[in-house]
Scaffold this motif. Structure first.
Motif, short mmCIF file in Angstrom:
data_model
loop_
_atom_site.label_atom_id
_atom_site.label_comp_id
_atom_site.label_asym_id
_atom_site.label_seq_id
_atom_site.Cartn_x
_atom_site.Cartn_y
_atom_site.Cartn_z
N THR A 105 0.83 -1.19 0.00
CA THR A 105 0.00 0.00 0.00
C THR A 105 0.87 1.25 0.00
O THR A 105 2.06 1.22 0.32
CB THR A 105 -0.92 0.02 1.23
N THR A 148 4.18 2.34 2.34
CA THR A 148 4.94 1.16 2.76
C THR A 148 6.42 1.34 2.46
O THR A 148 6.79 1.87 1.42
CB THR A 148 4.42 -0.09 2.02
N GLY A 162 -0.23 2.12 -5.22
CA GLY A 162 0.38 0.95 -4.60
C GLY A 162 1.25 0.18 -5.57
O GLY A 162 1.48 0.62 -6.71
#
Length: 212
Positions: free
Chosen positions: A146, A149, A169
């Motif tokens: 996502t 991250t 993402g």
């Protein structure tokens, strides 16, 4: 989004917190053991560096790399940030960094001969992700990192565009996930349909058994 990283071997006892990507023009302001980083023009918060971080969160002593902060830890950090004299606070999110998703639809990128545009179902939301994996197709389960991250190799995932198409993402390969014995070949990780529900956090313990 909130990215937290703690690498005592390389940076010392510093917790690095990022809430957005900086553009290189930033201002750093230090008060006590907290460094606030903001955009030079807009004043938007980019993040904080918390010095002597293990005194604020003693449990960090067992961490190295990306840190998944709990709501209680974020609240503790916000108290520490306010005590230092800053008013821009962190926002907690319980969205997993690595989620299982179902590729509901895939079309070719109109400006590329190898990129694809995938619509991925994460249970309570659908997101568009641009991906170049050679084995990507509709009706498979994958693992997606996502926005916000930090990957095992230190790469940060930010929202952006690939050749003009929005991508929210990244669909991951086994090697990008750092899985044990991951094959050295291109292609995203394809999971069995019953591995997990759409939107669930990816189980790395199970994932490390996939290529055993």
């Amino acid at each position: 989004m909130l990215i937290a990283s703690y690498n005592p071997h390389e940076m010392g006892d510093v917790l690095v917190l990022m809430v957005t990507a900086g553009n290189g023009n930033q201002t750093e302001t230090k008060k006590d053991n907290v460094v606030q980083i903001t955009d030079e023009k807009s004043g938007q918060l980019i993040g904080y560096n918390v010095l002597a971080a293990s005194e604020v969160l003693p449990e960090l002593k067992d961490q190295n790399g990306n840190v998944a902060l709990t709501a209680e830890q974020v609240a503790t950090l916000n108290d520490h940030i306010k005590s230092a004299g800053f008013d821009k606070l962190l926002e907690y999110s319980d969205k997993p960094h690595f989620q299982v998703g179902y590729v509901e639809k895939m079309v070719d990128h109109p400006k590329s001969d190898h990129l694809h545009i995938a619509t991925v179902d994460f249970g309570n939301e659908k997101r568009q992700i641009v991906c170049g994996s050679v084995n990507l197709r509709a009706n498979i389960k994958v693992v997606a990192a996502t926005v916000g991250t930090m990957m095992p190799n230190g790469k940060l995932i930010w929202p952006g565009k690939l050749l003009g198409v929005e991508s929210d993402g990244m669909i991951c390969t086994p090697r990008e996930l750092g899985l044990k014995n991951a094959p050295n070949k291109p292609g995203c990780l394809i999971l069995d349909d019953d591995f997990a529900e759409n939107g669930d956090a990816f189980d790395f313990d199970r994932g490390n058994q996939l290529f055993a």
